[in-house]
Design a protein around this motif. Structure first.
Motif: not given
Ligand code: ZN
Length: 295
Positions: A188-189, A198-199, A204-205, A229-230
């Motif tokens: 996280t942020t 924010a992982a 991310l997408r 993670y993805i």
């Protein structure tokens, strides 16, 4: 603490499942249809393995027991490339939908199926949809009893359906009555003092790349590993589009075409490794702390 020579190694993790096994699509694709749907996981895993190899990086892959049984070649490709294999449960069932008995069966059968296939012990677990939420702490006890050494399911944010807002935001050891379990929460942020996920994955997408980078840069500056993670389907723009609600359509399909490039950027800008290679450091620290506490 931070050393330019040995920058912090973060954790690159993959939740390995088919595009039709996610929660957003469960009303559309029943479990008994899984085998008859075209499989797409191998292609995405290949792409991820290639990116990792190019960057000289090893990752942790949380794999469904179902895939060990029905797509063993994909799981073997991951293990043969030297990556860690962990469990993502057998049937992709959320912890919130299971009782103790059913959860035990799910994590036991997935562990056994994966271990039998790859010939290595499986010590890590990632709950589908990060579904260890407040009230589900009993799952830690079952994980300890079933021989797991760590969990990576806590998302220290507040979200509808998931999130464990009070979780520590760095790797830590959870002390339970009958044992300990290491925990690797998702990155996280903070923006204006609010924790922001924010992982990776959907974030991310769909978020500006700068948010994700900021989380990993902050963690690097503190010399604390953060967990990325993805999912394989998130880098697969060619997956069949299934008839789902517009909310789920956005959540599931937005940004698929740019995700792999972003993954590669992260791999180039930061250092990543497996969770299991870091585990002894965390466990040693906890043992020392416990010994000091007892002294
Ligand atoms: Zn999943």
């Amino acid at each position: 603490m931070h050393s330019a020579q040995f920058p912090t190694s973060h954790f690159f993790t993959v939740d390995v499942e088919e595009y039709f096994q996610v929660k957003a699509l469960e009303s559309v694709v029943r479990r008994d249809e899984w085998l008859s749907r075209p499989s797409r996981v191998a292609h995405s895993i290949d792409a991820l393995l290639t990116s990792l190899e190019r960057n000289g990086t090893k990752g942790t892959f949380f794999v469904l027991g179902w895939l060990a049984k029905h797509r063993p070649e994909v799981v073997l490709a991951i293990a043969d490339a030297g990556h860690e294999v962990g469990s993502h449960g057998f049937w992709h069932e959320r912890v919130t939908t299971l009782d103790r008995v059913a959860f035990r069966e799910d994590i036991r059968s997935s562990k056994a199926a994966l271990e039998d296939l790859v010939g290595e012990s499986v010590v890590g677990y990632r709950a589908p949809n990060f579904s260890i939420i407040p009230g589900c702490e009993w799952a830690f006890d079952v994980l300890i009893e079933e021989g797991y050494r760590y969990d990576s399911s806590l998302f220290p944010i507040r979200r509808r359906g998931y999130g464990y807002p009070a979780a520590l935001r760095v790797p830590h050891v959870i002390q339970r009555q009958h044992g300990r379990l290491a925990e690797f929460p998702l990155a996280t942020t903070s923006i204006l003092a609010y924790p922001v996920p924010a992982a990776g994955g959907g974030y991310l997408r769909q978020f500006p790349f700068g948010v994700i980078r900021r989380a990993f840069q902050e963690a690097t500056d503190r010399d604390e590993p953060a967990t990325f993670y993805i999912h394989p389907w998130e880098i697969d723009p060619g997956q069949p589009r299934l008839p789902v609600s517009s909310v789920n359509r956005i959540r599931h399909y937005r940004g698929l075409d740019r995700a792999l490039a972003r993954v590669e950027r992260l791999l180039e800008e930061f250092r990543f490794g497996t969770i299991c290679s870091y585990l002894p450091r965390l466990e040693d620290r906890a043992s020392t702390a416990a010994a000091e506490g007892a002294a």
